[in-house]
Motif scaffolding. Structure first.
Motif, PDB file in Angstrom:
ATOM      1  N   GLN A 230       0.833  -1.204   0.000  1.00  0.00           N
ATOM      2  CA  GLN A 230       0.000   0.000   0.000  1.00  0.00           C
ATOM      3  C   GLN A 230       0.869   1.255   0.000  1.00  0.00           C
ATOM      4  O   GLN A 230       0.546   2.243  -0.687  1.00  0.00           O
ATOM      5  CB  GLN A 230      -0.920  -0.008   1.236  1.00  0.00           C
ATOM      6  CG  GLN A 230      -1.990  -1.091   1.217  1.00  0.00           C
ATOM      7  CD  GLN A 230      -2.925  -0.978   2.397  1.00  0.00           C
ATOM      8  OE1 GLN A 230      -3.220   0.107   2.873  1.00  0.00           O
ATOM      9  NE2 GLN A 230      -3.393  -2.114   2.880  1.00  0.00           N
ATOM     10  N   GLN A 231       1.937   1.249   0.755  1.00  0.00           N
ATOM     11  CA  GLN A 231       2.838   2.404   0.773  1.00  0.00           C
ATOM     12  C   GLN A 231       3.462   2.636  -0.605  1.00  0.00           C
ATOM     13  O   GLN A 231       3.540   3.785  -1.073  1.00  0.00           O
ATOM     14  CB  GLN A 231       3.937   2.201   1.823  1.00  0.00           C
ATOM     15  CG  GLN A 231       3.471   2.340   3.254  1.00  0.00           C
ATOM     16  CD  GLN A 231       4.580   2.069   4.255  1.00  0.00           C
ATOM     17  OE1 GLN A 231       5.387   1.155   4.077  1.00  0.00           O
ATOM     18  NE2 GLN A 231       4.624   2.857   5.320  1.00  0.00           N
TER      19      GLN A 231
ATOM     20  N   ARG B 237       3.196  10.668  -9.394  1.00  0.00           N
ATOM     21  CA  ARG B 237       2.479  11.097 -10.614  1.00  0.00           C
ATOM     22  C   ARG B 237       1.767  12.425 -10.410  1.00  0.00           C
ATOM     23  O   ARG B 237       1.747  13.294 -11.286  1.00  0.00           O
ATOM     24  CB  ARG B 237       1.481  10.018 -11.030  1.00  0.00           C
ATOM     25  CG  ARG B 237       2.143   8.778 -11.617  1.00  0.00           C
ATOM     26  CD  ARG B 237       1.125   7.920 -12.340  1.00  0.00           C
ATOM     27  NE  ARG B 237       0.109   7.388 -11.433  1.00  0.00           N
ATOM     28  CZ  ARG B 237       0.210   6.233 -10.805  1.00  0.00           C
ATOM     29  NH1 ARG B 237       1.292   5.495 -10.954  1.00  0.00           N
ATOM     30  NH2 ARG B 237      -0.758   5.823 -10.015  1.00  0.00           N
ATOM     31  N   LEU B 238       1.163  12.605  -9.231  1.00  0.00           N
ATOM     32  CA  LEU B 238       0.492  13.880  -8.945  1.00  0.00           C
ATOM     33  C   LEU B 238       1.498  15.030  -8.892  1.00  0.00           C
ATOM     34  O   LEU B 238       1.188  16.151  -9.348  1.00  0.00           O
ATOM     35  CB  LEU B 238      -0.274  13.777  -7.628  1.00  0.00           C
ATOM     36  CG  LEU B 238      -1.504  12.861  -7.620  1.00  0.00           C
ATOM     37  CD1 LEU B 238      -2.117  12.803  -6.235  1.00  0.00           C
ATOM     38  CD2 LEU B 238      -2.545  13.334  -8.640  1.00  0.00           C
TER      39      LEU B 238
ATOM     40  N   SER C 120      -4.655  14.073   0.633  1.00  0.00           N
ATOM     41  CA  SER C 120      -5.273  12.803   1.020  1.00  0.00           C
ATOM     42  C   SER C 120      -4.254  11.664   1.025  1.00  0.00           C
ATOM     43  O   SER C 120      -4.210  10.840   1.945  1.00  0.00           O
ATOM     44  CB  SER C 120      -6.430  12.485   0.074  1.00  0.00           C
ATOM     45  OG  SER C 120      -7.001  11.230   0.388  1.00  0.00           O
ATOM     46  N   ILE C 121      -3.430  11.657  -0.041  1.00  0.00           N
ATOM     47  CA  ILE C 121      -2.403  10.603  -0.111  1.00  0.00           C
ATOM     48  C   ILE C 121      -1.389  10.762   1.011  1.00  0.00           C
ATOM     49  O   ILE C 121      -0.928   9.779   1.603  1.00  0.00           O
ATOM     50  CB  ILE C 121      -1.718  10.639  -1.487  1.00  0.00           C
ATOM     51  CG1 ILE C 121      -2.696  10.172  -2.567  1.00  0.00           C
ATOM     52  CG2 ILE C 121      -0.470   9.769  -1.497  1.00  0.00           C
ATOM     53  CD1 ILE C 121      -2.157  10.255  -3.969  1.00  0.00           C
ATOM     54  N   GLU C 122      -1.038  11.992   1.332  1.00  0.00           N
ATOM     55  CA  GLU C 122      -0.083  12.223   2.418  1.00  0.00           C
ATOM     56  C   GLU C 122      -0.644  11.732   3.759  1.00  0.00           C
ATOM     57  O   GLU C 122       0.081  11.130   4.561  1.00  0.00           O
ATOM     58  CB  GLU C 122       0.233  13.722   2.493  1.00  0.00           C
ATOM     59  CG  GLU C 122       1.292  14.076   3.522  1.00  0.00           C
ATOM     60  CD  GLU C 122       2.648  13.474   3.201  1.00  0.00           C
ATOM     61  OE1 GLU C 122       3.400  13.221   4.167  1.00  0.00           O
ATOM     62  OE2 GLU C 122       2.938  13.251   2.023  1.00  0.00           O
TER      63      GLU C 122
ATOM     64  N   LEU D 234      -0.317   4.766   7.317  1.00  0.00           N
ATOM     65  CA  LEU D 234       0.392   3.512   7.055  1.00  0.00           C
ATOM     66  C   LEU D 234       1.752   3.474   7.747  1.00  0.00           C
ATOM     67  O   LEU D 234       2.210   2.407   8.170  1.00  0.00           O
ATOM     68  CB  LEU D 234       0.570   3.324   5.546  1.00  0.00           C
ATOM     69  CG  LEU D 234      -0.696   2.967   4.758  1.00  0.00           C
ATOM     70  CD1 LEU D 234      -0.401   2.943   3.263  1.00  0.00           C
ATOM     71  CD2 LEU D 234      -1.248   1.617   5.216  1.00  0.00           C
ATOM     72  N   ALA D 235       2.396   4.624   7.870  1.00  0.00           N
ATOM     73  CA  ALA D 235       3.679   4.671   8.579  1.00  0.00           C
ATOM     74  C   ALA D 235       3.487   4.308  10.050  1.00  0.00           C
ATOM     75  O   ALA D 235       4.330   3.609  10.648  1.00  0.00           O
ATOM     76  CB  ALA D 235       4.303   6.058   8.435  1.00  0.00           C
TER      77      ALA D 235
END
Length: 264
Positions: free
Chosen positions: A139-140, A149-150, A173-175, A181-182
């Motif tokens: 997932q990471q 890509r963004l 959101s991804i951050e 996850l971290a």
């Protein structure tokens, strides 16, 4: 002469047998003490195993609370390595503490907690975290690829303001997902690097019997008072029936006597 020579020849054998018996007797206690200890565990050969221990310690009842406090203090001061207290429970004549500590600290911690007592039941279990660790890592990697890509799209000169706003929201959101996850990955690593151990302090059989006797004598007056109250309460339910039954009994006796007199 032959008999004397045989005696002299047999002496070295006797000496060797005595030395061997002394060596065995000297090794006996150490072997027993090592079998009574509990060592920490860690996955070997790339295995991702999270170990947990449940240890039962039998001590005289007056030593249970001080030993619990000593175990807590040893953990909070990192006496046997990095350690965290997860849970503490105290009850009547018993106590329990759950810790997370480095594997090297398990054996000295248990030895300190069991000093003056004895080790009871010991259970060690392991959970395989390989699938969970791999899933988190995938997932990471996926989110980092999307983030890259963004970033490339956001760096283009021909991007509009509205598209840049949308990209900024996606990046945020991804951050956030990467940070979550971290934390999950850190939790997995913490479980792999440390052992979870629960120390259950219980009184010995002799201490338990003495405690039960003391408790019985100390509660004697209370039990007598409670028994008297219960007897009075139950008697209060029966008393109205006795009051009603007494006149009926007297009437029956009067009629019986009258009947007997007529027959005589």
């Amino acid at each position: 002469m032959r008999h004397l020579a045989g005696k002299l020849a047999s002496k070295p054998r006797i000496y060797w047998l005595l030395l061997a018996s002394f060596a065995l007797s000297g090794c006996g206690p150490s072997e027993r003490s090592s079998s009574a200890s509990l060592a920490g565990e860690q996955g070997r050969g790339g295995a991702m195993l999270a170990y947990e221990h449940d240890v039962q310690l039998k001590l005289p009842e007056p030593q249970i609370v001080p030993r619990l406090q000593a175990s807590r203090e040893a953990c909070e001061t990192a006496k046997f390595g990095a350690c965290n207290v997860l849970r503490i429970e105290q009850g009547a004549g018993r106590a329990e503490i759950t810790l997370r500590i480095v594997p090297a600290g398990i054996e000295p911690l248990v030895a300190m907690a069991a000093e003056g007592g004895e080790l009871g039941q010991r259970i060690t279990t392991a959970e395989d975290l390989a699938d969970a660790v791999d899933n988190t890592r995938r997932q990471q990697e996926r989110l980092k690829a999307q983030q890259q890509r963004l970033d490339e799209l956001a760096s283009r000169r021909d991007i509009s303001v509205s598209d840049l706003v949308v990209l900024s929201k996606e990046q945020a959101s991804i951050e956030n997902d990467l940070q979550a996850l971290a934390q999950v990955a850190a939790g997995h690593q913490r479980r792999l690097d440390t052992n979870r151990i629960t120390l259950s302090f219980e009184p010995t059989a002799a201490s338990n019997r003495a405690s039960n006797l003391n408790r019985a004598f100390s509660n004697l007056l209370d039990n007598l008072a409670d028994g008297a109250v219960d007897a009075l309460e139950k008697g209060s339910y029966v008393l109205p029936f006795l009051i009603l039954a007494f006149p009926l009994l007297m009437l029956w006796v009067w009629l019986w006597r009258k009947f007997v007199r007529r027959r005589t």
